[in-house]
Design an enzyme around this catalytic site. Structure first.
Site, PDB file in Angstrom:
ATOM      1  CB  CYS A   1       3.321  -2.381   3.895  1.00 27.68           C
ATOM      2  SG  CYS A   1       2.991  -3.337   5.435  1.00 27.68           S
TER       3      CYS A   1
ATOM      4  CD  GLU B   1      -1.616  -1.228  14.208  1.00 28.88           C
ATOM      5  OE1 GLU B   1      -2.643  -0.814  14.470  1.00 28.88           O
ATOM      6  OE2 GLU B   1      -1.229  -2.039  13.240  1.00 28.88           O
TER       7      GLU B   1
ATOM      8  CD  GLU C   1       1.980  -0.940   8.180  1.00 27.65           C
ATOM      9  OE1 GLU C   1       2.574  -0.357   7.373  1.00 27.65           O
ATOM     10  OE2 GLU C   1       1.526  -1.914   8.046  1.00 27.65           O
TER      11      GLU C   1
ATOM     12  CG  ASN D   1      -1.573  -6.287   2.571  1.00 31.47           C
ATOM     13  OD1 ASN D   1      -2.416  -5.930   3.499  1.00 31.47           O
ATOM     14  ND2 ASN D   1      -0.495  -5.711   2.485  1.00 31.47           N
TER      15      ASN D   1
END
Ligand code: ADP
Length: 475
Positions: free
Chosen positions: A279, A456, A245, A147
């Site tokens: 996300c 992150e 993640e 993505n």
């Protein structure tokens, strides 16, 4: 079509098997890459181990200089990288260019961040002093989704290299092209061969071989919960740390006193950006009952006015990534018992100018209740589910009422309401009167609950790619 090879130890490596890469705006194959197997993965990890032995000893200032050079080269090639990113993912051209700009910033940011990332020193007692220092893991494995290929590469590869690790990165089979270009730029920037290896291939083969390789010291994964669990098991077998993640079902909470003129375009963008394949997409709208009708009418109007089309025509909304992804969205929205009232969209866009691309209409579903799948499962498409609330308690309960906890947007002009939501909401990021899907180089990012663990981005992002060593020195 000539194969785009893997980049291992600074050299192109071709494979007999290949992966076709589709342009989702047309459904046509736009490139083929190498399909790495255990042999290539082993070559890459070994090359990274060799490079890491000297890279970790390279002075921080010298590492930072190379990261800055890398940043400058991405900026030099911004247009071609942004175009390629848009084409391979289907995102609108301006978003592809924006992603390239954010990647420039990641390399710049971590060059600076690592230069002031110090350990501690303190006296334990009269005769003993203590030093803590950050050391790299060695070889870090990066499993990247389709993505935001460049952004996600930037946010994990830049801090990893900055900390003195060397990298083996497996891009997503659907969108591996910009990662290969960036690995070439790393060589041009002067990183040692083997510092940044890219091994294209499928998840179940190349990805599984990489995450099972005993030569790696760390894994960073961005993708689905399902694959996240597989990779967590692989990390457990190797006993290496992992950053997960995963997905989200992130809400925008709109209170009665919100400034709707400000909120509406941001809420619309939070779900339509990247076709909802983010996300942190704002895929749920939780709205106070007193403003429900007004807000929903405004969003529906925006959705109806969206220009949908091929990525390089720079539409408002491009295609979804692939046929299977579009089928998934179709089945979610059209399933019997879906619940809610369909206000806009609800179908793929085919024929005419849409050709064989994987287009899907912006979809607004009103009156969704928490027992429905569309309320709590991630669709990864331009689909917004609306639910009303009456009280602050109910707003919190709905916001926290899924297995995910990635991002939340709070829209209110009352500072107490905002503070209370920040306190009570279980999510890695809470935005107040704004909402950032993707980007956010400076902002530590990661999930609560099934959205993952580890962080992150931001200065915090360096810690995940390092481990603390403590020296205790008695005089
Ligand atoms: P998405 O839903 O975004 O496609 P996935 O979790 O399926 O997310 O994929 C994210 C990344 O994980 C991709 O690079 C994919 O190839 C990789 N992957 C998929 N399965 C595995 C696996 N079993 N082991 C390692 N990597 C995998």
């Amino acid at each position: 079509m000539k194969q785009l090879p893997a980049l291992i130890d600074g050299k192109p490596v071709e494979t007999t098997a290949e992966v076709p890469v589709e342009d989702p705006s047309t459904g046509e194959v736009m490139a083929v890459t190498a399909d790495c197997g255990p042999g290539e993965i082993d070559l890459a990890v070994t090359a990274a181990q060799t490079a890491a032995a000297s890279w970790r000893r390279t002075a921080v200032a010298d590492r930072a200089r190379l990261l800055r050079r890398m940043s400058a080269l991405i900026e030099r090639d911004l247009d071609s990288l942004g175009r390629l990113e848009a084409q391979q993912t289907g995102k609108p051209l301006r978003q592809g260019l924006r992603d390239a700009e954010i990647t420039v910033r990641y390399f710049d940011f971590y060059a600076s961040a690592v230069e002031t990332f110090y350990g501690n020193s303190f006296p334990l007692n009269d005769t003993t002093s203590v030093q803590t220092m950050w050391e790299p893991h060695g070889v870090t494995a990066h499993i990247i989704p389709w993505n935001y290929p460049m952004q996600i590469l930037g946010r994990s590869v830049a801090p990893s290299l900055a900390m003195g690790n060397c990298v083996v990165l497996k891009p997503a089979e659907e969108a591996p092209l910009t990662a290969l270009k960036l690995a070439e730029l790393a060589l041009e920037a002067g990183f040692p061969p083997g510092a940044f290896n890219v091994v294209p291939g499928y998840g179940e083969s190349a990805g599984a071989a990489l995450t099972a390789h005993p030569g790696i010291g760390h894994i960073s994964f961005t993708g689905s919960v399902e694959v996240g669990k597989i990779i967590s098991h692989a990390a457990a077998d190797l006993l290496v740390p992992v950053i997960m993640e995963l997905g989200g079902k992130s809400p925008n909470l709109v209170f009665a006193d919100a400034d709707l003129d400000r909120a509406v375009p941001v809420i619309v963008n939070s779900i339509l950006q990247n076709g909802g394949q983010t996300c942190s997409a704002g895929s749920r709208l939780l709205v106070h009952e007193s403003i429900h009708d007004d807000l929903v009418a405004r969003i529906a109007e925006h959705f109806r006015g969206v220009r949908v089309g091929p990525a390089l025509g720079d539409p408002d909304l491009g295609p979804l990534i692939s046929g299977p992804q579009r089928d998934r969205v179709v089945s979610f929205v059209s399933e019997s018992g879906r619940g809610g009232d369909l206000l806009t969209g609800g179908e793929p866009l085919t024929g005419g100018g849409y050709g064989n691309g994987y287009f899907y209409a912006p979809t607004l579903i009103d009156n969704v209740t928490p027992d429905q799948r569309i309320f709590h499962e991630e669709v990864f498409g331009p689909v917004l589910a609306v639910t009303t609330f009456a009280t602050h308690d109910e707003a919190v309960e709905l916001a926290n009422g899924t297995d995910y906890g990635l991002v939340t947007g709070v829209w209110t002009t009352n500072v107490s309401t905002a503070q209370r939501m920040i306190r009570d909401i279980k999510a890695g990021q809470v935005f107040v009167n704004t909402y950032g899907a993707s980007g956010g180089v400076e902002l530590p990012f990661g999930g609560f609950k099934q959205s993952g663990y580890g962080r992150e981005k931001g200065a915090e992002g360096l810690r995940g790619f390092a481990q603390v060593k403590t020296a205790i020195i008695a005089s």
